[in-house]
Scaffold this active site. Sequence first.
Site, PDB file in Angstrom:
ATOM      1  N   GLU A 135       2.558   0.834   2.040  1.00  0.00           N
ATOM      2  CA  GLU A 135       1.668   1.534   1.182  1.00  0.00           C
ATOM      3  C   GLU A 135       1.853   2.950   1.186  1.00  0.00           C
ATOM      4  OE1 GLU A 135      -2.421  -0.031   2.287  1.00  0.00           O
ATOM      5  OE2 GLU A 135      -1.339  -1.264   3.911  1.00  0.00           O
ATOM      6  N   ARG A 136       2.875   3.382   1.526  1.00  0.00           N
ATOM      7  CA  ARG A 136       3.484   4.909   1.292  1.00  0.00           C
ATOM      8  C   ARG A 136       3.152   5.410  -0.095  1.00  0.00           C
ATOM      9  NH1 ARG A 136       3.476   7.090   6.703  1.00  0.00           N
ATOM     10  NH2 ARG A 136       4.650   5.569   7.839  1.00  0.00           N
TER      11      ARG A 136
END
Length: 357
Positions: A135-136
């Site tokens: 989820e960066r």
Amino acid sequence: MLLVTLFLFFLQALVNGDSCGSNCEKSERPKRVFNIYWNVPTFMCHQYGLYFDEVTNFNIKHNSKDNFQGDKIAIFYDPGEFPALLPLNYGKYKIRNGGVPQEGNITIHLQRFIEYLDKTYPNRNFSGIGVIDFERWRPIFRQNWGNMKIYKNFSIDLVRKEHPFWNKKMIELEASKRFEKYARLFMEETLKLAKKTRKQADWGYYGYPYCFNMSPTNFVPDCDVTARDENNEMSWLFNNQNVLLPSVYIRRELTPDQRIGLVQGRVKEAVRISNKLKHSPKVFSYWWYVYQDETNTFLTETDVKKTFQEIVINGGDGIIIWGSSSDVNSLSKCTRLREYLLTVLGPIAVNVTEAVN
């Protein structure tokens, strides 16, 4: 008892298509078994002498020995070495593997990914659900807002340094093209490698497809129109996923109807995408038993019933009950969760699975 009976009757009617309110649009899906999975690190409660053996009594699929990375489901957090800008203090960040996809080394990442996979779950005959939770950043350049905007800015700065005389529009367009090309490469090749080395597992990325409904700029149940168009262009990802894993965590700040709308819109979008694909991947919604903006408060019995119901009637194939390590890091938290499972969550889960199946 009367309330449970009425709930089951209403749910069965909705599932069978006998009753559907004005705001309900039953999704066309082939009849499938509806499964619920336990993806909570309750092994952490063993140190307090508390065990969650009863999970399976409620028709919830539970890893053997309460393992978090187990035979039924395994989630892999930020695996490998995806390019990332890791936050430090005072607004600074650490550059990992180039920072952004277009600057990253895919070979190093894939090598680290398989090492991570073999270390955390060495069984190559794994046949459960494999979840890649990264989820960066998102592979669609436009969608990197909020905390992710740093990836857009970093990418734009790279192009500006190369072409100082280009205008703003040209720079942003080139930054977007480069970012998306290599973001796709990283996500696609990671998924392919996971499938190649754990062929019997069903793989997918957590959160995808995104919907962005009930958000500040799109405060309605339906998904953001642009996001839907972008999902249509992401067949490269969804064609490689065996499962679609939308997130339907709800917030206390929303009204009861808005909570239902959030779940409805996200499940419908995932089902829409699934129906467009030849292999029709199953849709399992990630569901959290606490409110996202009030994590010390369990969902009310009504919210559990209604969110489960929305997942069923909108064509979902199941639910993945998720929990954070911070939910079970003390005796009191473990005790509360176990009581909630036995008195609220478990009975509803068994009622729903029996009604549907």
